[in-house]
Scaffold this motif. Structure first.
Motif, PDB file in Angstrom:
ATOM      1  N   UNK A  51      -8.162 -65.686 -13.669  1.00  0.00           N
ATOM      2  CA  UNK A  51      -7.828 -66.175 -15.015  1.00  0.00           C
ATOM      3  C   UNK A  51      -8.744 -67.325 -15.416  1.00  0.00           C
ATOM      4  N   UNK A  52      -9.013 -68.234 -14.488  1.00  0.00           N
ATOM      5  CA  UNK A  52      -9.922 -69.342 -14.778  1.00  0.00           C
ATOM      6  C   UNK A  52     -11.326 -68.813 -15.078  1.00  0.00           C
ATOM      7  N   UNK A  53     -11.759 -67.845 -14.299  1.00  0.00           N
ATOM      8  CA  UNK A  53     -13.087 -67.285 -14.509  1.00  0.00           C
ATOM      9  C   UNK A  53     -13.194 -66.594 -15.869  1.00  0.00           C
ATOM     10  N   UNK A  54     -12.173 -65.851 -16.242  1.00  0.00           N
ATOM     11  CA  UNK A  54     -12.208 -65.187 -17.548  1.00  0.00           C
ATOM     12  C   UNK A  54     -12.274 -66.219 -18.672  1.00  0.00           C
ATOM     13  N   UNK A  55     -11.538 -67.317 -18.507  1.00  0.00           N
ATOM     14  CA  UNK A  55     -11.606 -68.398 -19.499  1.00  0.00           C
ATOM     15  C   UNK A  55     -13.012 -69.002 -19.539  1.00  0.00           C
ATOM     16  N   UNK A  56     -13.569 -69.279 -18.377  1.00  0.00           N
ATOM     17  CA  UNK A  56     -14.907 -69.874 -18.309  1.00  0.00           C
ATOM     18  C   UNK A  56     -15.936 -68.968 -18.979  1.00  0.00           C
ATOM     19  N   UNK A  57     -15.860 -67.685 -18.680  1.00  0.00           N
ATOM     20  CA  UNK A  57     -16.829 -66.741 -19.236  1.00  0.00           C
ATOM     21  C   UNK A  57     -16.662 -66.560 -20.741  1.00  0.00           C
ATOM     22  N   UNK A  58     -15.459 -66.783 -21.236  1.00  0.00           N
ATOM     23  CA  UNK A  58     -15.251 -66.680 -22.687  1.00  0.00           C
ATOM     24  C   UNK A  58     -15.802 -67.909 -23.413  1.00  0.00           C
ATOM     25  N   UNK A  59     -15.974 -69.009 -22.680  1.00  0.00           N
ATOM     26  CA  UNK A  59     -16.463 -70.254 -23.288  1.00  0.00           C
ATOM     27  C   UNK A  59     -17.986 -70.376 -23.300  1.00  0.00           C
ATOM     28  N   UNK A  60     -18.648 -69.718 -22.348  1.00  0.00           N
ATOM     29  CA  UNK A  60     -20.078 -69.957 -22.208  1.00  0.00           C
ATOM     30  C   UNK A  60     -20.802 -68.731 -21.668  1.00  0.00           C
ATOM     31  N   UNK A  61     -22.044 -68.612 -22.073  1.00  0.00           N
ATOM     32  CA  UNK A  61     -22.937 -67.566 -21.560  1.00  0.00           C
ATOM     33  C   UNK A  61     -24.007 -68.184 -20.652  1.00  0.00           C
ATOM     34  N   UNK A  62     -23.826 -69.436 -20.280  1.00  0.00           N
ATOM     35  CA  UNK A  62     -24.856 -70.181 -19.556  1.00  0.00           C
ATOM     36  C   UNK A  62     -24.791 -70.022 -18.035  1.00  0.00           C
ATOM     37  N   UNK A  63     -23.953 -69.156 -17.530  1.00  0.00           N
ATOM     38  CA  UNK A  63     -23.834 -68.995 -16.082  1.00  0.00           C
ATOM     39  C   UNK A  63     -24.969 -68.120 -15.550  1.00  0.00           C
TER      40      UNK A  63
END
Length: 182
Positions: A51-63
């Motif tokens: 769930x945290x990862x899905x949130x992170x990925x929805x916030x940024x494309x910089x990974x």
């Protein structure tokens, strides 16, 4: 002295600026969210990490591709197979030769019951890296899941002869058990 007064005023301004609450950028919030997911994953809490990862990925494309791969892998372990598949497909669209991502996509496809698609992905890896142990294990698992037990047993045996490990022995045991029931 006037120069001391100017220096004191400059320092006051610097202190006031430093004391202002800092607003994080969206990429910084995303990175913090990913780190929280990493910690949860290390603790074995894959669903919460997912769930945290899905949130992170929805916030940024910089990974980076590697960070996205790690997140997608944990998402797949948590059962978020459609999201993991989307992420892995996106990674491979930009990095088609990223072997670990292709192997993980093949696993996700296997777990989703898409055996032919999984084997196609693994064949892509094995065409470039015929001795890739992880790819061979996924190939053996996919072959077993398609109920082609004899070829799966032969593949597991060849993997074990090179270097036995738990996954190969477990797959071989399942292949023997299932082949006796058919």
């Amino acid at each position: 002295f006037p120069y001391q007064y100017e220096e004191v005023e400059r320092l006051k301004l610097a202190i006031a600026e430093a004391e202002k609450p800092r607003v994080l950028t969206q990429d910084e919030v995303a990175r913090q969210t990913m780190e929280k997911g990493n910690k949860l994953s290390e603790e074995g809490q894959h669903r919460a990490a997912s769930e945290e990862y899905m949130n992170a990925l929805s916030l940024s494309k910089a990974f980076t591709a590697e960070e996205q791969l790690r997140m997608a892998t944990v998402m797949s372990w948590a059962g978020s197979l459609p999201e993991a598949r989307r992420r892995l497909t996106a990674i491979l669209a930009e990095n088609p030769k990223l072997t670990p991502a292709r192997i993980q996509l093949a696993r996700v496809l296997l777990w989703s019951g898409e055996f032919d698609a999984a084997l196609k992905e693994i064949d892509t890896v094995l065409a470039a890296e015929p001795e890739n142990r992880e790819a061979l294990l996924v190939r053996a698992s996919g072959t077993r899941m398609k109920r082609n037990y004899k070829p799966a047993i032969a593949l597991y045996d060849s993997i074990i002869k090179k270097q036995g490990d738990y996954d190969a022995y477990e797959g071989l045991a399942y292949a023997y058990l299932l082949s006796n029931n058919r």
